[in-house]
Design a protein around this motif. Structure first.
Motif, mmCIF file in Angstrom:
data_model
loop_
_atom_site.group_PDB
_atom_site.id
_atom_site.type_symbol
_atom_site.label_atom_id
_atom_site.label_comp_id
_atom_site.label_asym_id
_atom_site.label_seq_id
_atom_site.Cartn_x
_atom_site.Cartn_y
_atom_site.Cartn_z
ATOM 1 N N PRO A 18 0.833 -1.200 0.000
ATOM 2 C CA PRO A 18 0.000 0.000 0.000
ATOM 3 C C PRO A 18 0.877 1.263 0.000
ATOM 4 N N ALA A 19 0.290 2.375 -0.430
ATOM 5 C CA ALA A 19 1.016 3.649 -0.472
ATOM 6 C C ALA A 19 1.287 4.139 0.950
ATOM 7 N N PRO A 20 2.449 4.737 1.185
ATOM 8 C CA PRO A 20 2.735 5.260 2.523
ATOM 9 C C PRO A 20 1.825 6.440 2.853
ATOM 10 N N ASN A 21 1.509 6.581 4.143
ATOM 11 C CA ASN A 21 0.721 7.716 4.597
ATOM 12 C C ASN A 21 1.334 8.417 5.800
ATOM 13 N N SER A 22 2.571 8.011 6.174
ATOM 14 C CA SER A 22 3.256 8.697 7.272
ATOM 15 C C SER A 22 4.758 8.449 7.208
ATOM 16 N N VAL A 23 5.477 9.351 7.838
ATOM 17 C CA VAL A 23 6.906 9.193 8.084
ATOM 18 C C VAL A 23 7.115 9.582 9.541
ATOM 19 N N VAL A 24 7.736 8.709 10.318
ATOM 20 C CA VAL A 24 7.991 8.971 11.725
ATOM 21 C C VAL A 24 9.472 8.720 11.986
ATOM 22 N N PRO A 25 10.217 9.737 12.410
ATOM 23 C CA PRO A 25 11.612 9.477 12.769
ATOM 24 C C PRO A 25 11.668 8.397 13.849
ATOM 25 N N SER A 26 12.575 7.453 13.674
ATOM 26 C CA SER A 26 12.722 6.390 14.662
ATOM 27 C C SER A 26 14.205 6.073 14.839
ATOM 28 N N THR A 27 14.491 5.283 15.848
ATOM 29 C CA THR A 27 15.870 4.905 16.128
ATOM 30 C C THR A 27 15.936 3.412 16.416
ATOM 31 N N VAL A 28 17.129 2.866 16.262
ATOM 32 C CA VAL A 28 17.472 1.560 16.811
ATOM 33 C C VAL A 28 18.808 1.705 17.517
ATOM 34 N N ALA A 29 19.039 0.814 18.475
ATOM 35 C CA ALA A 29 20.297 0.818 19.216
ATOM 36 C C ALA A 29 21.040 -0.482 18.946
ATOM 37 N N PHE A 30 22.260 -0.354 18.443
ATOM 38 C CA PHE A 30 23.157 -1.486 18.242
ATOM 39 C C PHE A 30 24.022 -1.555 19.496
ATOM 40 N N VAL A 31 23.615 -2.416 20.423
ATOM 41 C CA VAL A 31 24.267 -2.531 21.727
ATOM 42 C C VAL A 31 25.070 -3.817 21.739
ATOM 43 N N THR A 32 26.325 -3.733 22.134
ATOM 44 C CA THR A 32 27.152 -4.939 22.241
ATOM 45 C C THR A 32 27.656 -5.089 23.667
ATOM 46 N N ASP A 33 27.875 -6.344 24.049
ATOM 47 C CA ASP A 33 28.427 -6.620 25.369
ATOM 48 C C ASP A 33 29.934 -6.828 25.264
ATOM 49 N N ASP A 34 30.581 -7.172 26.378
ATOM 50 C CA ASP A 34 32.037 -7.344 26.416
ATOM 51 C C ASP A 34 32.523 -8.491 25.532
ATOM 52 N N GLN A 35 31.624 -9.414 25.161
ATOM 53 C CA GLN A 35 31.988 -10.552 24.315
ATOM 54 C C GLN A 35 31.681 -10.290 22.846
ATOM 55 N N GLY A 36 31.225 -9.074 22.511
ATOM 56 C CA GLY A 36 30.925 -8.726 21.131
ATOM 57 C C GLY A 36 29.571 -9.192 20.633
ATOM 58 N N ARG A 37 28.749 -9.706 21.546
ATOM 59 C CA ARG A 37 27.405 -10.132 21.159
ATOM 60 C C ARG A 37 26.489 -8.915 21.041
ATOM 61 N N VAL A 38 25.475 -9.034 20.175
ATOM 62 C CA VAL A 38 24.545 -7.944 19.904
ATOM 63 C C VAL A 38 23.242 -8.177 20.660
ATOM 64 N N LEU A 39 22.707 -7.118 21.236
ATOM 65 C CA LEU A 39 21.429 -7.180 21.931
ATOM 66 C C LEU A 39 20.291 -7.159 20.912
#
Length: 156
Positions: free
Chosen positions: A13-34
């Motif tokens: 379907p055609a878009p009807n909105s744009v909403v700024p959003s974020t994601v967080a790329f979080v890593t731990d001490d072992q290099g794993r991703v949340l």
């Protein structure tokens, strides 16, 4: 509310909105991703969500990560800006949102892992485990950019 991601789908379907959003790329001490498993579509994703009025954009990533995972984070950088008009997000309430997302790099500074109404599972995932998970291509791109530790932010 359910969600369907359309990526380069001519029948979307055609878009009807744009909403700024974020994601967080979080890593731990072992290099794993949340990652979270989303309750609205079952896909695995970086924690994140829509920007609220009166909030700084980096605070959106901090708030959404805390809400969805129980962890407190500190933003340490920007991975990229993701604005592909071919990626549309269709919600069951009739909203069809064009993607506009900022991916931040972050580190955990407190809290305890837990699920929420938006996440059925929360886990630290090694890069060797990512291939087995259902992750939409746009989110997978953000994760790959985070793992690559690019010197310049992605803009696309």
């Amino acid at each position: 509310m359910s969600r369907i991601d359309h990526i380069n789908n001519p029948d979307a379907p055609a878009p009807n909105s744009v909403v700024p959003s974020t994601v967080a790329f979080v890593t731990d001490d072992q290099g794993r991703v949340l990652l979270i498993q989303r309750s609205d579509n079952g896909d695995w994703a970086l924690p994140g969500g829509g920007h609220d009025l009166g909030e700084r954009i980096a605070d959106t990533a901090i708030r959404e990560t805390q809400e969805e995972t129980g962890l407190n984070i500190e933003i340490t950088g920007v991975i990229g800006l993701y604005t592909d008009p071919g990626h549309l997000i269709e919600y069951s309430d009739g909203e069809v949102r064009q993607q506009f997302s900022i991916a931040f790099r972050a580190k955990p500074i407190g809290g305890r892992l837990r699920t929420s109404s938006e996440s059925t599972q929360v886990a630290w995932v090694g890069s060797d485990e990512l291939g087995d998970l259902p992750i939409n291509p746009s989110m997978r791109l953000r994760i790959e950019h985070g793992l690559a530790n690019r010197s310049e932010p992605y803009i696309g």
